[in-house]
Design a protein around this motif. Sequence first.
Motif, short mmCIF file in Angstrom:
data_model
loop_
_atom_site.label_atom_id
_atom_site.label_comp_id
_atom_site.label_asym_id
_atom_site.label_seq_id
_atom_site.Cartn_x
_atom_site.Cartn_y
_atom_site.Cartn_z
N PRO A 134 1.36 -1.28 -0.23
CA PRO A 134 0.42 -0.11 -0.05
C PRO A 134 0.54 1.91 0.03
O PRO A 134 1.92 1.14 0.49
CB PRO A 134 -0.62 -0.45 1.22
N VAL A 135 0.14 2.50 0.02
CA VAL A 135 1.26 3.82 -0.89
C VAL A 135 0.34 4.48 0.31
O VAL A 135 -0.85 5.13 0.07
CB VAL A 135 0.99 4.08 -2.06
N GLU A 136 1.55 5.28 1.06
CA GLU A 136 0.47 7.01 1.53
C GLU A 136 1.33 7.80 1.15
O GLU A 136 2.42 8.22 1.12
CB GLU A 136 0.77 6.09 3.71
N ARG A 137 0.36 9.17 1.39
CA ARG A 137 1.09 10.53 0.46
C ARG A 137 1.20 10.80 2.07
O ARG A 137 1.11 10.91 3.60
CB ARG A 137 -0.68 10.68 0.67
N ALA A 138 2.66 11.35 2.11
CA ALA A 138 2.79 12.14 3.07
C ALA A 138 2.05 13.55 3.02
O ALA A 138 1.93 14.12 2.53
CB ALA A 138 3.96 12.92 3.01
N ASP A 139 1.96 14.22 4.70
CA ASP A 139 1.12 15.80 4.55
C ASP A 139 1.92 16.96 3.98
O ASP A 139 3.28 16.95 3.94
CB ASP A 139 1.39 15.64 6.51
N ALA A 140 1.47 18.18 3.83
CA ALA A 140 1.66 19.04 3.36
C ALA A 140 3.39 19.81 3.81
O ALA A 140 3.95 19.97 3.50
CB ALA A 140 0.65 19.64 3.10
#
Length: 238
Positions: A134-140
């Motif tokens: 799975p892939v997670e997007r980092a915070d801004a």
Amino acid sequence: MSGSPAGDAVDPREGLGPVRRLLFGVPMMAGELPGFDPDDPGQAPEEPFPLFLAWLTRAVAEGVREPHAMTLATVDADGVPDLRVVALRDADERGWTFATDAGSPKARQLSGQPHAALGFHWREQARQIRIRGPVERADAGTAAADFLSRLPGSRAASLVGHQSEVLRDPAELPRAFAGALARVEAEPDAVDPQHALFTLRATTVEFWQGVQARGHVRLRYRAARPGTRPWTRERLWP
């Protein structure tokens, strides 16, 4: 009598199509290759990241070209696979990280289906590494810090935007890049709000070592879920 006249050799490429003919006899895995013994705890640790780091370190030390280049595979909304080469930004026990424009096809595909696969191919060493999960997007904030760590030309290219859109007039590209580079120089702290950072958290990592005699060595690590231990290690048939 049958057969060719003495001295009249038959070209083994005769009758082949243009691609088969072009590739016929092109050597594979030429030169001296590194060994890999998955039964040696010193070469194959209990978890995959230390082995990845060891292989990457050797690839850099031995001059493998662009060892940070990796193939990223995703699927679109219709389940059709897509593929491209991206740069590895970072990696640790938690996963493998890459960046892209938030509006790019790969970012949109990951938003819809947050699973992907990565592939490294280090031709000079006949080594491959395959990673899935799975892939997670980092915070801004994390994405902004990554953006500011990039070289000016890379930041300018990101600020140009329009990734994968149709380029109607090729003359627009150098003008847009020049304008973006001028902005980077004038505003060194400027951040592209579209800069997105993703981390693939592996559930499967496979290490492949080519052997010239074709007895290739494959070692696979599997985890039930990202971050779970222990990893299961398995030898695979070539």
